[in-house]
Design an enzyme around this catalytic site. Structure first.
Site, PDB file in Angstrom:
ATOM      1  CG  ASP A   7      -8.700  -3.658   2.131  1.00 40.05           C
ATOM      2  OD1 ASP A   7      -9.598  -3.081   2.774  1.00 40.05           O
ATOM      3  OD2 ASP A   7      -7.758  -3.043   1.595  1.00 40.05           O
ATOM      4  CB  SER A   8     -12.390  -1.926  -0.183  1.00 40.70           C
ATOM      5  OG  SER A   8     -11.335  -1.064   0.205  1.00 40.70           O
ATOM      6  CB  CYS A  70     -10.896  -3.501   5.428  1.00 42.24           C
ATOM      7  SG  CYS A  70     -11.905  -2.023   5.165  1.00 42.24           S
ATOM      8  CD  GLU A 149      -7.353   0.691  -3.926  1.00 44.21           C
ATOM      9  OE1 GLU A 149      -7.146   0.181  -5.045  1.00 44.21           O
ATOM     10  OE2 GLU A 149      -7.450   0.021  -2.880  1.00 44.21           O
ATOM     11  CB  CYS A 181      -6.769   3.191   6.605  1.00 43.97           C
ATOM     12  SG  CYS A 181      -7.192   2.636   4.929  1.00 43.97           S
ATOM     13  CG  HIS A 183      -5.652   1.588   1.312  1.00 48.46           C
ATOM     14  ND1 HIS A 183      -6.708   0.849   1.786  1.00 48.46           N
ATOM     15  CD2 HIS A 183      -5.709   1.508  -0.048  1.00 48.46           C
ATOM     16  CE1 HIS A 183      -7.390   0.350   0.763  1.00 48.46           C
ATOM     17  NE2 HIS A 183      -6.804   0.737  -0.356  1.00 48.46           N
TER      18      HIS A 183
END
Length: 259
Positions: A7-8, A70, A149, A181, A183
């Site tokens: 994932d990022s 992701c 983040e 997402c 996240h």
């Protein structure tokens, strides 16, 4: 079984946490492409390049399965079933769509996602390829990934942005909401509070874990986790320890061009 994920940033940790819970005797390698986050505002061509590079890296780690943890990357990897090495690839979009169709009683499904995922139309296209009678309502939420983040999960600003993003969608009678997402499961509690009990949330981490259990031959391995990052990311380490407990070892810095 050795499972690789990328994932990022921290979002894919929600998938990793669920996989560790569901497959406790698996070994994991996680790549956080922290030098190039967020993925959600990148062009499709850029996302495709990042995705291929990350899959190649995980192939080099000799994993048995790769999870594109992701949604933005999954939107360009939806048709990638195997890597060049022949490793099976799992994305977080297809199983979430299938779960949402099963859950929805009124055939009205909402999706909250990044700009890249929303503008790819991957959710309405995939859902309608399975059931053309389902109406899909999409909402871009570009500020949520940076807030997560930065560790602002319980911050009033995050709750305010969630309320703003969800306000329009909640005027429509959706009964199922896909957290589009990886996240966003970290925000499941405030999202549930805003949406209320009448709307079922679809967690991509749970959906993809179920898919791997259904389609892979699970062989016991020596449990363990190795984490690679493409840039220093203190917030990532804090999130990882909160979600996973103590890490087996410190993340390994694996520098990558931000181009």
């Amino acid at each position: 079984m050795h499972i690789g994920l990328f994932d990022s940033g921290v979002g894919g940790l929600t998938v990793l946490s669920k996989l560790k819970e569901r497959i406790p005797k698996a070994r994991f390698t996680y790549l956080g492409d922290t030098a190039r986050l967020p993925y959600g505002n990148k062009a499709p061509e850029t996302l495709e390049r990042y995705t291929k590079e990350n899959i190649e890296f995980l192939d080099q780690q000799n994993v048995d399965a790769i999870v594109v943890a992701c949604h933005s990357a999954s939107s360009v990897a939806l048709k990638m079933l195997h890597s060049q090495k022949g490793t099976p690839i799992f994305n977080v979009i297809a199983p979430s769509c299938e779960q949402a169709i099963k859950n929805s009683k009124n055939k009205r499904v909402g999706v909250v996602s990044t700009k890249a995922t929303a503008r790819s139309l991957v959710y309405p296209n995939y859902i309608n390829s399975l059931d053309e009678n389902v109406e899909v309502l999409s909402q871009e939420c570009p500020l949520l990934v940076p807030l997560v983040e930065e560790g602002m999960i319980e911050d009033p600003i995050t709750e305010m942005m969630l309320s703003r993003y969800l306000k329009e969608m909640l005027t429509e009678p959706v009964d199922t909401l896909i957290l589009g997402c990886t996240h966003y499961p970290l925000l499941k509690e405030p999202i549930s509070k805003i949406c209320g009990a009448s709307i079922t949330l679809v967690d991509p981490a749970e959906s993809v874990a179920g898919r791997i259990l259904d389609q892979c031959e699970i062989k016991d391995d020596e449990p363990g986790l190795k984490v690679f990052l493409t840039d220093h990311a203190p917030h990532f380490i804090n999130h990882a320890k909160q979600l996973l407990g103590a890490l087996d070892s410190e993340p390994i810095l694996f520098p990558k061009s931000q181009g």
